[in-house]
Design a protein around this motif. Structure first.
Motif, PDB file in Angstrom:
ATOM      1  N   VAL A  99       0.964  -1.165   0.072  1.00 63.57           N
ATOM      2  CA  VAL A  99      -0.026   0.006  -0.040  1.00 63.57           C
ATOM      3  C   VAL A  99       0.982   1.185   0.011  1.00 63.57           C
ATOM      4  O   VAL A  99       1.734   1.365   0.735  1.00 63.57           O
ATOM      5  CB  VAL A  99      -0.983  -0.145   1.257  1.00 63.57           C
ATOM      6  N   ALA A 100       0.756   2.260  -0.766  1.00 61.08           N
ATOM      7  CA  ALA A 100       1.445   3.468  -0.936  1.00 61.08           C
ATOM      8  C   ALA A 100       1.229   4.443   0.063  1.00 61.08           C
ATOM      9  O   ALA A 100      -0.029   4.203   0.746  1.00 61.08           O
ATOM     10  CB  ALA A 100       1.017   4.106  -2.309  1.00 61.08           C
ATOM     11  N   GLY A 101       1.972   5.246   0.530  1.00 61.83           N
ATOM     12  CA  GLY A 101       1.709   6.190   1.578  1.00 61.83           C
ATOM     13  C   GLY A 101       0.422   6.742   1.340  1.00 61.83           C
ATOM     14  O   GLY A 101       0.336   7.399   0.204  1.00 61.83           O
ATOM     15  N   GLY A 102      -0.429   6.979   2.477  1.00 64.33           N
ATOM     16  CA  GLY A 102      -1.557   7.878   2.482  1.00 64.33           C
ATOM     17  C   GLY A 102      -2.765   7.228   1.869  1.00 64.33           C
ATOM     18  O   GLY A 102      -3.805   7.736   1.928  1.00 64.33           O
ATOM     19  N   GLU A 103      -2.577   6.062   1.508  1.00 67.02           N
ATOM     20  CA  GLU A 103      -3.751   5.236   1.042  1.00 67.02           C
ATOM     21  C   GLU A 103      -4.279   4.162   2.143  1.00 67.02           C
ATOM     22  O   GLU A 103      -3.691   3.976   3.081  1.00 67.02           O
ATOM     23  CB  GLU A 103      -3.312   4.307  -0.129  1.00 67.02           C
ATOM     24  N   GLU A 104      -5.524   4.169   1.908  1.00 64.84           N
ATOM     25  CA  GLU A 104      -6.265   3.237   3.177  1.00 64.84           C
ATOM     26  C   GLU A 104      -5.998   1.710   2.539  1.00 64.84           C
ATOM     27  O   GLU A 104      -6.069   1.379   1.413  1.00 64.84           O
ATOM     28  CB  GLU A 104      -7.677   3.592   2.755  1.00 64.84           C
ATOM     29  N   PHE A 105      -5.712   0.744   3.477  1.00 63.88           N
ATOM     30  CA  PHE A 105      -5.585  -0.543   3.227  1.00 63.88           C
ATOM     31  C   PHE A 105      -6.912  -1.315   2.313  1.00 63.88           C
ATOM     32  O   PHE A 105      -8.019  -0.787   3.227  1.00 63.88           O
ATOM     33  CB  PHE A 105      -5.326  -1.269   4.352  1.00 63.88           C
TER      34      PHE A 105
END
Length: 109
Positions: free
Chosen positions: A58-64
């Motif tokens: 998961v990229a930074g700032g994204e919700e799982f």
């Protein structure tokens, strides 16, 4: 109270819908396989590849994403996220929310 839950539910429903049409079914006999010796162990971190149903970065700032979004019905999903330079471990910018976390999460830092 540890009492008979069938009778408790039956009593509650009887108060609204009248007496039951059928008696309580006979209790199933208790069976077991006997003593089971657990002679070995498997450590979680050493077996993630074998146990995981799905791995997601998961990229930074994204919700799982949820299991449903990943098309996974059951199992273990390993989510991974790397904090950007300068972020502390407790400030990981990827996150779970009430809508994405439903059953259980084990967070390893």
């Amino acid at each position: 109270s540890g009492g008979d839950l069938f009778v408790a539910l039956q009593s509650a429903l009887s108060a609204v819908y009248g007496p039951p049409r059928f008696p309580e079914p006979a209790q199933l006999p208790v069976v077991s396989y006997g003593a089971v010796a657990l002679l070995d162990r498997a450590l979680l971190m050493e077996n993630l590849e074998v146990l995981s149903t799905c791995r997601v970065e998961v990229a930074g700032g994204e919700e799982f994403p949820s299991f449903e979004a990943l098309g996974v019905d059951i199992g273990l999903v390993v989510y991974q996220a790397q904090p950007p330079e300068g972020f502390g471990l407790l400030e990981l910018p990827a996150y779970f929310t009430a809508s994405s976390l439903r059953d259980f999460a084990q967070v390893l830092v």
